[in-house]
Design an enzyme around this catalytic site. Structure first.
Site, PDB file in Angstrom:
ATOM      1  N   ASP A   1       0.862  -1.169   0.000  1.00 23.47           N
ATOM      2  CA  ASP A   1       0.000   0.000   0.000  1.00 23.47           C
ATOM      3  C   ASP A   1       0.910   1.233   0.000  1.00 23.47           C
ATOM      4  OD1 ASP A   1      -2.121   1.719  -0.017  1.00 23.47           O
ATOM      5  OD2 ASP A   1      -3.223   0.729   1.578  1.00 23.47           O
TER       6      ASP A   1
HETATM    7  C1  BGC Z   1      -4.940   3.248  -0.014  1.00 22.26           C
HETATM    8  C2  BGC Z   1      -5.015   2.236  -1.132  1.00 22.26           C
HETATM    9  C3  BGC Z   1      -4.795   2.921  -2.452  1.00 22.26           C
HETATM   10  C4  BGC Z   1      -3.453   3.621  -2.417  1.00 22.26           C
HETATM   11  C5  BGC Z   1      -3.102   4.313  -3.722  1.00 22.26           C
HETATM   12  C6  BGC Z   1      -3.697   4.101  -0.090  1.00 22.26           C
HETATM   13  O1  BGC Z   1      -3.734   5.155   0.801  1.00 22.26           O
HETATM   14  O2  BGC Z   1      -4.992   2.565   1.222  1.00 22.26           O
HETATM   15  O3  BGC Z   1      -6.242   1.581  -1.095  1.00 22.26           O
HETATM   16  O4  BGC Z   1      -4.862   2.005  -3.497  1.00 22.26           O
HETATM   17  O5  BGC Z   1      -3.483   4.602  -1.398  1.00 22.26           O
HETATM   18  O6  BGC Z   1      -3.840   5.430  -3.951  1.00 22.26           O
END
Ligand code: BGC
Length: 732
Positions: A284
């Site tokens: 993530d």
């Molecule tokens: C989120 C993810 C997301 C990623 C990219 C993170 O803060 O938890 O679900 O895909 O950002 O934007």
């Protein structure tokens, strides 16, 4: 032609002549192995690195312009870049690199792309897997036309806690249903052929247990046993992987005292070894670096070591891999074979997308112009939006509105807000959103709009004028609830009640004596006890996307008879959270009085149980029976007759719940184990039959083995998780 372009770039230089990307695995393996052999350590690490372009969806710790690195082969993927022209620009930089390995472009395409679809939680309310799949396919078609290869969706995290703002992004509280939705979304996004122009890679996230953050607080710790995980949280991840998702995202949280991003038991053990996942795992946003904050790694180098060892293939944003992996390999702390495995997985997905055939196949501006926002997309968004609405109350059959209703007092600024209609975390083109106000006007009714309350402060505004409008109208429609931004990432709430003044406004409007219809707009279960008691008719309309207004109007006037069911239990009090229907029996099961599992100061019953939802028509259930199975995989069959006893054609979600009456581990009071959505004309009846197989009777034991135990079961069938008829069954 496209293939020729790439062949010209590569012929004689890098790959054996004539070797081109082909469809079968053997060719892919040959192709990828040959490419891997040519890669330097730095180029391999480049493939494992993803940076953000455009904008940040987390703490921004990256450089935004990386074209030089791309041309040096030091980057494998970018997120938050989209558009045929924009992605082409970066892909051209990648084509200047020594090995010309194409970049992979990813974005959070969560509920539709430029044509906005309902929030995923709202879509889940449809209990219509075909429609959900269609929605995902539409998102993929539009996203692929904008140069994207990959979406960070579906989010499949089960959550029982409405305080967690990200419930809006999932399919709700139930693992069985969540698994079906996860598979439908993956199939919709990826289709049968990843290299087609209209499909993109899916990403099952967040692996694992993110929805169980303690106290519903985003990014908080997660603490659960493997046995609990296996039965209540794991099914959607597993189903998504089994449906063929090409990627999985590790969760921010820890699991079993180790951050998921550096958790070998999860990534390598469960996902790659036990489930045989062949795709790649992406972290993530910054979650490799955040292992230092978790105090699980003393610095970024140790974080990189722990992540690659655990089986984390691509790092999103934090650059621990880019800065440390080469040293770790040279110091022999990390075997290069681990990197090779990760690189291979990433190259394989690029190959499957057809990027080695033509790196620009998704950057087609002509397609972008015609596909995005097409009439087909709008039609599909409307179809999905209508099916996402849940009718919560309809006293005196106030709805649907008669065609004679000409004068509507429309109260609430939300009914005019294009931004809110899109819902949070949206890619939708806000300017093309049909609001409720606009849709009502298009319908030709006289709309007397009043804000009713201030959208920022929630204070009642111009009560006198609003009540005057109500008295003059045939009906009063009140758009109320949360703002769209109030759900999503980083929007955990300690109080999920609808503000007091909004609720009081409804009471005042009801006193005005005209029929009042409340539209509850929200991205999570909310508490609105006063409205629930005072308003005669309530529709939960969530946030429905580009066609929100049209869909709501179609439901209000009965062009579409609502068929949605709540995918999460709605509480009456914050103190009930987390709240879910599949709780365990306990040694002192819940009862209305006595020494049992309940509160002394608040009710234990929810406001609306899981899978609750009314229709303009009525359905009668009868003749529930257990029938013999087929002597093979089907142990038994549960049969019920459902009849439309009302005046309208309608759809009903017939639900099967199962309780294991005695097992080797404690089991829930009931669990959804089947459902069928059927359409019935007035007076029409249908027989619904559920097959009882291992899937309905089994569970995971504490060692994560799926077991089916002989003994007594209760099968319950009904219109929601509370109102069911029951029959007994014994598995011999
Ligand atoms: C989120 C993810 C997301 C990623 C990219 C993170 O803060 O938890 O679900 O895909 O950002 O934007």
């Amino acid at each position: 032609m496209k293939t020729l372009f790439y062949a010209i770039c590569c012929v004689g230089l890098l790959w054996p002549s004539g070797l081109r990307a082909a469809e079968d695995d053997e060719s892919m393996n040959r192709f990828v192995s040959s490419l891997l052999k040519k890669m330097t350590l730095e180029e391999k690490i480049g493939q494992l690195s993803q940076c953000a372009g455009g904008f940040a969806t987390g703490p921004d710790n990256t450089q935004l312009s990386r074209t030089t690195d791309i041309s040096r082969g030091l980057l494998g993927s970018m997120l938050n870049v989209s558009g045929a022209a924009e992605t082409r620009k970066y892909q051209e930089a990648a084509m200047k690199s020594r090995l010309k390995i194409p970049l992979l472009f990813g974005l959070d395409v969560i509920h539709g792309f430029r044509t906005g679809f309902p929030l995923p939680l709202a879509e889940a309310a449809s209990f219509d897997l075909e429609a959900i799949k269609m929605g995902a396919r539409c998102s993929a078609r539009e996203a692929a036309a904008a140069g994207l290869h990959w979406t960070f969706a579906p989010m499949v995290d089960i959550s029982w806690d409405a305080r967690w703002g990200r419930v809006m992004e999932g399919a709700g509280e139930d693992p069985y249903y969540g698994a079906k939705v996860a598979a439908a979304r993956v199939r919709g996004l990826q289709g049968d052929d990843l290299s087609a122009d209209s499909t993109i890679l899916a990403c099952i996230k967040h692996f694992v247990g993110y929805g169980a953050a303690v106290a519903g607080k985003d990014y908080n710790s997660v603490d659960m046993s493997w046995g609990h995980f296996a039965n209540f949280y794991m099914p959607p991840y597993k189903a998504g992987v089994e449906a063929g998702a090409g990627t999985v995202m590790s969760a921010f949280n820890d699991f079993e005292n180790r951050p998921c991003t550096g958790n070998e038991d999860l990534l390598r053990g469960l996902l790659k070894e036990k489930w045989g996942f062949q795709g790649f795992v992406v972290s993530d946003w910054g979650s490799v670096g955040e292992m230092v904050n978790h105090r699980y790694a003393k610095d970024q180098k140790e974080a990189a070591n722990k992540a690659i060892t655990a089986g984390l293939d691509m790092e999103m944003v934090s650059e621990c891999y880019a800065r440390n992996l080469a040293d770790l390999v040279r110091e022999k702390k990390v075997p290069e074979a681990l990197l090779d495995d990760a690189v291979r997985r990433i190259l394989e997905q690029k190959y499957k997308l057809g990027l080695f055939d033509d790196p620009f196949r998704y950057c087609n501006e002509e397609r972008e112009r015609t596909v995005i926002g097409s009439e087909r997309s709008r039609r599909e968004a409307r179809y999905m939006a209508e099916r996402s609405v849940v009718l919560l109350k309809n006293e005196g059959a106030m709805l649907p509105l008669a065609s004679s209703v000409r004068r509507v007092a429309l109260i609430g600024g939300l009914s005019k807000s294009q931004k809110d209609m899109c819902g949070s975390w949206t890619c939708a083109d806000e300017s093309k959103v049909v609001t409720l106000y606009e849709a009502m006007q298009k319908r030709g009714v006289e709309v007397d709009f009043h804000e009713g309350y201030d959208l920022e402060s929630n204070e009642i505004k111009d009560l006198k004028g609003t009540l005057k409008a109500a008295r003059r109208a045939d009906v009063v429609v009140v758009a109320m609830g949360e703002r769209a931004w109030e759900s999503g990432e980083m929007t955990s709430k300690g109080n999920i009640s609808i503000p007091e003044q909004q609720q009081r406004l409804v009471t005042e409007l009801v006193k005005a004596g005209k029929p009042v219809i409340v539209l509850m707009m929200c991205g999570r279960p909310v508490i609105f006890n006063e409205v629930r008691q005072q308003a005669p008719a309530i529709l939960c309309t969530w946030w429905l996307g580009s066609e929100a207004g049209s869909a709501i109007c179609n439901v209000l006037w009965g062009d579409y008879n609502p068929s949605g069911k709540l995918p999460m239990t709605f509480p009456t009090h914050q103190g009930q959270l987390p709240l879910y229907y599949q709780y365990k029996s306990t040694g002192r099961p819940y009862a209305s009085s006595g020494w049992c599992a309940k509160y002394i100061d608040i009710p234990s019953e929810p406001a609306f149980p899981f899978a609750f939802g009314l229709s303009y028509t009525t359905f009668e259930y009868s003749a529930l029976k257990v029938l013999p199975g087929d002597g093979g995989k089907v142990h038994a069959r549960v049969r019920v007759e459902v009849k439309n006893t009302g005046r309208y054609e309608g759809e009903e979600v017939v639900q099967l719940y199962v309780r294991d009456e005695s097992a080797s581990i404690t089991r829930p009071v009931k669990e959804l184990k089947g459902f069928e959505k059927i359409a019935l004309k007035p007076g029409e009846g249908k027989e619904v039959v559920f097959d009882i197989t291992d899937e309905q009777l089994g569970f995971y034991d504490n060692r994560m083995n799926f077991v089916v135990e002989k003994g007594d079961f209760t099968f319950m069938v009904g219109t929601n998780s509370r109102d069911v008829d029951a029959v007994s069954y014994t598995l011999l």
